[in-house]
Write a protein that holds these residues in place. Structure first.
Motif, mmCIF file in Angstrom:
data_model
loop_
_atom_site.group_PDB
_atom_site.id
_atom_site.type_symbol
_atom_site.label_atom_id
_atom_site.label_comp_id
_atom_site.label_asym_id
_atom_site.label_seq_id
_atom_site.Cartn_x
_atom_site.Cartn_y
_atom_site.Cartn_z
ATOM 1 N N ALA A 74 -5.035 5.736 9.412
ATOM 2 C CA ALA A 74 -5.752 4.593 8.831
ATOM 3 C C ALA A 74 -6.376 4.980 7.495
ATOM 4 C CB ALA A 74 -6.823 4.099 9.802
ATOM 5 N N ILE A 75 -7.016 6.155 7.455
ATOM 6 C CA ILE A 75 -7.628 6.613 6.204
ATOM 7 C C ILE A 75 -6.564 6.765 5.117
ATOM 8 C CG2 ILE A 75 -8.793 8.568 5.113
ATOM 9 C CD1 ILE A 75 -10.301 8.982 7.755
ATOM 10 N N THR A 76 -5.398 7.276 5.496
ATOM 11 C CA THR A 76 -4.306 7.454 4.533
ATOM 12 C C THR A 76 -3.866 6.115 3.952
ATOM 13 O OG1 THR A 76 -3.506 9.446 5.653
ATOM 14 C CG2 THR A 76 -1.950 8.286 4.230
ATOM 15 N N TRP A 77 -3.645 5.124 4.825
ATOM 16 C CA TRP A 77 -3.179 3.816 4.334
ATOM 17 C C TRP A 77 -4.231 3.135 3.471
ATOM 18 C CZ3 TRP A 77 1.640 3.564 4.162
ATOM 19 C CH2 TRP A 77 2.471 3.955 5.217
ATOM 20 N N PHE A 78 -5.511 3.200 3.884
ATOM 21 C CA PHE A 78 -6.567 2.572 3.076
ATOM 22 C C PHE A 78 -6.726 3.289 1.735
ATOM 23 C CE2 PHE A 78 -8.490 1.009 7.258
ATOM 24 C CZ PHE A 78 -8.027 -0.278 7.073
ATOM 25 N N SER A 79 -6.555 4.614 1.741
ATOM 26 C CA SER A 79 -6.643 5.363 0.480
ATOM 27 C C SER A 79 -5.510 4.970 -0.454
ATOM 28 C CB SER A 79 -6.590 6.875 0.765
ATOM 29 O OG SER A 79 -7.681 7.280 1.560
ATOM 30 N N LEU A 80 -4.316 4.835 0.096
ATOM 31 C CA LEU A 80 -3.183 4.403 -0.718
ATOM 32 C C LEU A 80 -3.407 2.993 -1.261
ATOM 33 C CD1 LEU A 80 -0.190 5.781 1.391
ATOM 34 C CD2 LEU A 80 -0.978 6.604 -0.838
ATOM 35 N N TRP A 83 -3.405 2.107 -5.103
ATOM 36 C CA TRP A 83 -2.500 1.055 -5.589
ATOM 37 C C TRP A 83 -3.291 0.004 -6.373
ATOM 38 C CZ3 TRP A 83 2.833 0.952 -4.123
ATOM 39 C CH2 TRP A 83 3.553 -0.159 -4.569
ATOM 40 N N SER A 84 -4.492 -0.332 -5.866
ATOM 41 C CA SER A 84 -5.328 -1.325 -6.556
ATOM 42 C C SER A 84 -5.737 -0.820 -7.937
ATOM 43 C CB SER A 84 -6.581 -1.615 -5.725
ATOM 44 O OG SER A 84 -6.259 -2.133 -4.463
ATOM 45 N N VAL A 85 -6.162 0.434 -7.998
ATOM 46 C CA VAL A 85 -6.584 1.004 -9.283
ATOM 47 C C VAL A 85 -5.419 1.045 -10.263
ATOM 48 C CG1 VAL A 85 -7.430 3.101 -10.401
ATOM 49 C CG2 VAL A 85 -8.463 2.333 -8.265
ATOM 50 N N MET A 86 -4.232 1.454 -9.769
ATOM 51 C CA MET A 86 -3.065 1.517 -10.643
ATOM 52 C C MET A 86 -2.668 0.126 -11.131
ATOM 53 S SD MET A 86 -0.695 4.352 -8.713
ATOM 54 C CE MET A 86 0.643 4.091 -9.882
#
Length: 226
Positions: free
Chosen positions: A196-202, A206-209
């Motif tokens: 879950a932490i991995t997906w939320f971090s991605l 993705w949002s920042v990019m």
């Protein structure tokens, strides 16, 4: 303008997918925690008599107490314990008072004690029934000739020791030189929080990019205008 709109839609779609995967893992985490709690409750329940016809699904983890005799033959399953090192699970045939023969996982011995003589005879054993799923795609084939097993394949062990395909994991001592390895929930994987932490971090990345590329896309026309 059309390029910015495409980038915005693409970015929002990616974020939505990644957030959805994170939420799904949180839901899986809640399910797994409930499952582990249920397993722990079943393991710690009051022991009962050995069922006449144990079921691998319904009776998995069932606590039982049996009286009988540990027979002299045994199988050795390779295992390693933290802060102890490599050794073997000792699997022996156990004959109950009513003449049934089942498999008994007595516990752990070090590699140096693999072939030592161990006490047997009459004993009362409390433990849990189990049909472990030790074997994976990378698990080597058992070396039955050398008596080194790499997985507790219940059916194969039962055939080798002429017992019912029923395995009792002892949680009480079956001898002074064997360390019981009772069932617990430590071996049940629960990596859903990390996922879950991995997906939320991605999703955050993705949002920042997406925001960066949108800003750069808008900045270019403005720089051209000046």
């Amino acid at each position: 303008m059309r390029g910015l709109l495409f980038l915005l839609i693409f970015g929002l779609t990616g974020v939505a997918i990644l957030v959805g995967l994170g939420v799904w893992q949180v839901q899986r985490l809640d399910w797994k925690q409930g499952l582990l709690a249920d397993i722990a409750t079943r393991i710690a329940a009051d022991p009962v008599a050995l069922p006449t016809d144990p079921d691998p699904v319904a009776d998995k983890y069932l606590p039982v107490t049996v009286d009988g005799v540990i027979q002299p033959d045994e199988l050795h399953v390779l295992v390693s314990l933290k802060r102890v090192g490599p050794g073997y699970r000792v699997i022996a045939p156990f004959e109950t008072g009513d003449g049934r023969r089942i498999l008994l996982d007595r516990g752990f011995v070090g590699t140096a004690q693999k072939n030592d003589a161990r006490s047997g005879g009459a004993v009362s054993v409390t433990g849990n029934l189990h049909w472990p799923d030790d074997r994976t795609g990378s698990t080597p084939a058992n070396d039955e000739a050398g008596n080194i097993w790499f997985a507790r394949d219940v059916a194969d062990m039962a055939a080798a020791l002429d017992t019912e395909p029923v395995l009792l994991i002892a949680r009480s001592s079956t001898g002074p030189t064997v360390r019981p390895l009772p069932i617990d929930t430590v071996g049940v994987p629960n990596d859903h929080l990390q996922y879950a932490i991995t997906w939320f971090s991605l999703a955050l990345i993705w949002s920042v990019m997406t925001a960066f590329f949108l800003w750069r896309g808008r900045a270019r026309p403005e720089s051209r205008g000046t």
